[in-house]
Structure formats: C-alpha cells, structure tokens
Design an enzyme around this catalytic site. Structure first.
Site, short mmCIF file in Angstrom:
data_model
loop_
_atom_site.label_atom_id
_atom_site.label_comp_id
_atom_site.label_asym_id
_atom_site.label_seq_id
_atom_site.Cartn_x
_atom_site.Cartn_y
_atom_site.Cartn_z
N PHE A 237 9.51 17.72 -13.58
CA PHE A 237 8.98 19.02 -13.19
C PHE A 237 9.71 19.55 -11.96
CE2 PHE A 237 5.49 16.58 -15.03
CZ PHE A 237 4.84 17.49 -15.86
N ASP A 238 10.01 20.84 -11.95
CA ASP A 238 10.32 21.52 -10.71
C ASP A 238 9.00 21.70 -9.95
OD1 ASP A 238 11.63 23.06 -8.74
OD2 ASP A 238 11.21 24.91 -9.82
N GLY A 239 9.09 22.09 -8.68
CA GLY A 239 7.87 22.25 -7.88
C GLY A 239 7.36 23.67 -7.87
N PHE A 354 10.96 20.89 -16.84
CA PHE A 354 10.38 22.22 -16.65
C PHE A 354 10.89 22.85 -15.37
CE2 PHE A 354 7.16 19.83 -19.10
CZ PHE A 354 6.91 20.71 -20.14
#
Length: 394
Positions: A237-239, A354
């Site tokens: 995941f991106d943040g 993502f």
C-alpha cells in the site's frame, strides 16, 4: 461443472408477509389495526429471519453440490473481493472485437470460443493467493466463515457466462458468485454483495465505486512477467490518499514540502484520517491475527507492506503512530524519501500494489508489478489526463 451460484432468499420483511398487500379496506376499528401491528418486525426478528433464510439456502446449495468444493462463506461474515472479468482474465483481443465490431460480434465470438480457456489477467495471481489463505484458514478453523469470498462482477452479457465459467473451472478457481449485468454498470450491485474491495480494468467504474464509498482500484498489468509466490499473499500500500486521507497531500501540492514537513511534525501525535483502503488493511490484519493465535506468526500466508514516498525522519512518525492508533500492524514499512518505488516493489513482488498517483503506477509496471490505481484525493486533479491516456493492457 461449476455449482450454481448461491442465491439468498429475500429477507423476511413485512412486504413478504401474508396479508401485506394493498387491497385491504380502510377503517379505524381495533380488529383492523391489529394486523398492521403484527406486520411490524423488530430488528432482532429481521436478523433471525435472515439466519433462517441463510440456513435454507446453504442446505439447498449443499444438496446440489456433488463435489467436495468448499461452500462460499456467509456474505455477512466474508471479506468480499469483487473482480471484473477483464481484471481476472486477459481479454485484450475480445475487447478489441467489441470496440471495433460491436456487441453482437463480441458475443458471437465469445460463444464460438466458449471452450477456449481465457489467459490469466492482472488480478489472477492475487485471487489465487486469496484462495490459498482461505485453504490455510479452513485447516485451522474448519467452522469459521471469516474468509475471502471472490465475486465475478462484470457488465458482460449472460451469453458470455459459459466461457467465463469454463475458464474458472479450468484453473480450479473457487468463484461461485457471479453478477453479470448485460451492459449496465455493475457498481450499483457492489453494496448488495457487501463488497469490501472492487478491482476492475475500467477506470470510470472504479471512480464511480470510490464515490459510492467502496474501496476500489483500476488494475494495470506489469510490463514484464515476474514470478509470484503462490503460497503467501503479499499486498503493498501507498500511504497518503490510499491508507490515509489526502490532507497531507493537499499541503504538499498547495504549499510545498517545507510546509508539509512542518505540518507533520506539529501534528505528529494526531492520527491521520482514514483513506479508502484502510478497511481492507484492517481485514487483512484480522486474518493475520488468526494465524498468530495458532502460533503461525512466522508462517503466516499474509504479508503487508507500506511503500511510501515520505521521509522517515521528517514525516514518518505520524504515519506509524496513526497505524498504532488504529490497532493495525503493518509487516514492513519502507520510507523512500521521494526515491522511485519500482525497484523496491520488484524486490517485494507483491500480488498487488495500491497507489493514488499514476507516476508511481507506471514506475511499478515498468518492472513487472501488478499496480492498482486508487482514484482518490487531490492527486487525481493532476493525473486524470494521464490515466485516460495510459495504455491499460487488461
């Protein structure tokens, strides 16, 4: 042959009760008012009725099933992942026929080739990894229904369904629930199917789903083939604007990095607001804990990654404290301080990554990562034109 999709009977609402039609005579006498009171169902009675409906549907399903395929979990208990047919399978040629020759030729082609197995698409390995997690959970918790449930959610016509079923059976995928909407957008059905995550190759439908409050992403195939671990689900995941809201992203875009660093340090102990994929990360975390309870921490089939352009020293503390405040554990956190994400992702080899920015999506794809664009937050204003022009191969 694939068992018929499990159909749930209608809920026991007052419109389904005897005598609930509109043909009753008007009046105010007590004997006429009493039936109206009897038709009112409490929330507890509704739940009890739904449970009876589920048990009846489950019994009907098991009576039809002649193989030892595990039955789908109860939708209320499942983590439902809806995938489009173009996300699950490679349908580039079929899509070309549809765009150049029209719907009738497309359907005709699909029917003529219904015994020709479709090739895997960008979501295929992800779905296989979800099913591996399910298999491990069923070994440890035979009666537990908190499992992944994969739903094929497509605007294909029913006439194309045979080829999809044949391809699913060929690969041994455990996909029992279908939603085929005959050219209409399937997004309206996502909430009815209690969807936790929606993956599609159609960016417009994904945007529609995001606006409806459903975690969604547009899938892009990697530009080169890389091997994936079939036994362990890896999700990256991106943040900001993915796990978290875009509040920090807005400051970067409008006031620059120096103001952003200052803002993050001042708000280090204030948790970031949630983004669209927070719920899915929590779903993964709940399942991970089931393995930890069984002393399977070191052999858990789920591993999660935070891959962010943030700098650890200047803005990483708020991220980690936010995750802690949510009660969510991330297995690995990689702070890249603006460096490209592609090389790190090539090392991780996640089944899905993502991110909200097409710049990072393209960089990931170049090195073979299956990337999923989340169209959420201020970043979309800067990247919408690029998304339309980007050559999706699925």
């Amino acid at each position: 042959m694939l068992p018929l999709p499990l159909l749930l009977p209608p809920s026991r609402t007052k419109s389904h009760l005897p005598g609930s039609g509109s043909g009753s005579m008007s009046g105010t006498s007590p004997d006429q008012e009493e039936p109206e009171k009897e038709m009112e169902l409490s929330a507890e009675e509704e739940r009890a009725g739904a449970e009876l409906d589920w048990e009846a549907a489950k019994a009907a399903y098991e009576s039809l099933t002649t193989t030892k395929r595990p039955r789908p979990p109860k939708p209320q208990n499942a983590i439902t992942v809806a995938v489009s047919s173009r996300a699950l399978f490679d349908m580039v040629e079929e899509r070309k026929i549809y765009e150049e020759q029209g719907l009738e030729k497309y359907v005709e082609y699909q029917q003529a080739n219904e015994n020709v197995t479709l090739k895997p698409g960008p979501a295929f390995c992800f779905v296989k990894a979800l099913e591996e997690v399910n298999a491990r959970l069923r070994e440890l918790y035979p009666d537990d229904e908190e499992l992944f449930d994969i739903v094929l959610m497509t605007n294909n016509h029913a006439q194309v369904g045979v080829r999809l079923i044949n391809s699913i059976n060929h690969y041994g995928l455990l996909i029992e629930r279908f939603c085929m909407t005959g050219g209409k957008s399937p997004v309206g059905y996502l909430k009815a199917y209690l969807t936790n995550l929606y993956l599609s190759a159609d960016s417009e439908k994904v945007q529609e789903a995001i606006e409806a409050g459903i975690a969604s992403a547009t899938l892009f195939t990697g530009n080169k083939k890389v091997p994936f671990d079939d036994k362990h689900l890896r999700v990256a995941f991106d943040g900001d604007a993915v796990l978290f809201s875009d509040e920090s992203e807005i400051i970067v875009k409008e006031h620059g990095l120096d103001r952003f660093f200052e803002h993050e340090q001042l708000n280090e102990n204030k948790p970031l607001a949630q983004g669209p994929l927070k719920g899915f990360l929590e779903d993964l975390g709940r399942l991970q804990k089931k393995f930890y309870v069984k002393n399977e921490r070191l052999d858990s089939p789920i591993r999660t990654y935070l891959v962010t352009a943030r700098s650890a020293a200047s803005s990483g503390a708020r991220v980690l404290k936010t995750l802690r405040s949510w009660g969510v554990q991330i297995d690995e956190a990689l702070f890249l301080a603006g460096a490209p994400k592609g090389p790190v992702l090539a090392k991780i080899r996640p089944h899905i990554f993502f991110d909200d920015q097409m710049f990072h999506i393209e960089g990931a794809r170049q090195l073979g990562t299956i990337a999923a664009h989340v169209p959420y937050g201020i970043g979309q204003k800067y990247h919408k034109s690029k998304l339309k022009d980007s050559p999706a191969t699925n």
